[in-house]
Scaffold this active site. Structure first.
Site, PDB file in Angstrom:
ATOM      1  N   PRO A   1       0.826  -1.215   0.000  1.00  0.00           N
ATOM      2  CA  PRO A   1       0.000   0.000   0.000  1.00  0.00           C
ATOM      3  C   PRO A   1       0.860   1.264   0.000  1.00  0.00           C
ATOM      4  CG  PRO A   1      -0.785  -1.573   1.632  1.00  0.00           C
ATOM      5  CD  PRO A   1       0.530  -2.088   1.144  1.00  0.00           C
ATOM      6  N   GLU A   2       0.427   2.259  -0.750  1.00  0.00           N
ATOM      7  CA  GLU A   2       1.142   3.534  -0.763  1.00  0.00           C
ATOM      8  C   GLU A   2       0.624   4.411   0.376  1.00  0.00           C
ATOM      9  OE1 GLU A   2       2.224   5.145  -4.511  1.00  0.00           O
ATOM     10  OE2 GLU A   2       1.925   3.249  -5.564  1.00  0.00           O
ATOM     11  N   ARG A  19      11.871  -2.921  -9.262  1.00  0.00           N
ATOM     12  CA  ARG A  19      10.441  -2.678  -9.427  1.00  0.00           C
ATOM     13  C   ARG A  19      10.146  -2.405 -10.902  1.00  0.00           C
ATOM     14  NH1 ARG A  19       7.764  -1.227  -4.734  1.00  0.00           N
ATOM     15  NH2 ARG A  19       5.906  -1.649  -5.996  1.00  0.00           N
TER      16      ARG A  19
END
Length: 276
Positions: free
Chosen positions: A2-3, A261
């Site tokens: 989650p950001e 990423r």
């Protein structure tokens, strides 16, 4: 993972459900049994977020520090006339009162820490665009002195707290910045624009509970296109759109692995010469 906007929403939800009242705490899984015992019956006096870290304050130098990691999550429920349901799965922490309950599952971190330890965690992080006390100059000093790419720097929590892969890709697209640009080559005007945009976008994310980054002229309604279907939700320009046409110029969006990423960008809208 989650950001930061999600962690700020969780802080608000915990405060709404439990703030200012005594809380019953337990660890059905058993891995946080000692910590739960120490806060059981105490009042939740604070709930706050810094980047991707959640802190629940129970007074007397006692904070529950939560970092969800890749697999953690909170489930909240409202209680009617009966008790909270039996925990399902590996519930690390359950909080409840007479009106609400919350279950924490699978976090990277769930630890009882002191005021000094909480301050030490925050000191390791860069400024959080969602906090009123954030200092964007602190991030700029790290960026302008670094040969590392701006794409990697925006994801470095020591530089900027709370920004993840979606906000990173989208804010660079929105400002036409090549993700491979070294931090020290970024102009100050570009950084100021990035910061202001992150503040606005992430605040919208807190309210909506999802990430929307497209401008009004690029929404599905404005472009007569189908809405995006993705488990992350929200309308975006480049994130997870590899091989699909850019919503602005039509060039195929590219992707590559960057600092472990997946990075997404439009080579036409984000040329190497921009903002240098």
């Amino acid at each position: 993972m989650p950001e930061g906007h999600i962690i700020h929403r969780l802080a608000a939800e915990n405060h709404r459900a439990f703030g200012g009242r005594p809380v019953r705490a337990g660890s059905p899984q058993g891995r946080f049994a000692d910590g739960a015992k120490l806060i059981d019956g105490r009042e939740l006096v604070a709930a706050e977020a810094t980047g991707k870290h959640l802190f629940l304050g129970f007074g007397e130098d006692a904070w529950v520090h939560v970092h969800l990691g890749l697999y953690g999550g909170f489930t909240f429920g409202d209680l009617g006339d009966g008790p909270a349901p039996e925990p399902v799965g590996l519930v690390r922490l359950r909080l409840e009162n007479d009106e609400h309950y919350a279950d924490l599952r699978g976090p990277n971190t769930c630890a009882l820490i002191t005021d000094a330890e909480k301050a030490a965690v925050a000191a390791r992080l860069g400024p959080d665009p969602l906090r009123a006390d954030a200092d964007p100059d602190a991030a700029w000093r790290r960026i302008t002195g670094s040969r590392t790419t701006i794409a990697a720097l925006l994801m470095d929590q020591k530089v900027l707290a709370g920004v993840g892969n979606v906000y990173r890709a989208e804010v660079l697209f929105r400002h036409g910045i090549d993700p491979q640009l070294p931090g020290r080559a970024l102009r100050r005007a570009a950084w100021d624009a990035i910061w202001a945009d992150l503040v606005a976008l992430m605040r919208e994310g807190v309210t909506a509970g999802r990430i929307d980054t497209v401008r009004p002229e690029h929404t599905p309604e404005a472009m007569n296109r189908p809405p995006r279907v993705d488990d992350h939700g929200g309308e975006v320009y480049v994130y997870r759109r590899a091989g699909r046409p850019c919503l602005v110029c039509g060039t195929d969006v590219r992707t590559e692995e960057h600092a472990s990423r997946n990075l997404f960008w439009c080579p036409f809208c984000q040329p190497a010469s921009a903002w240098t």
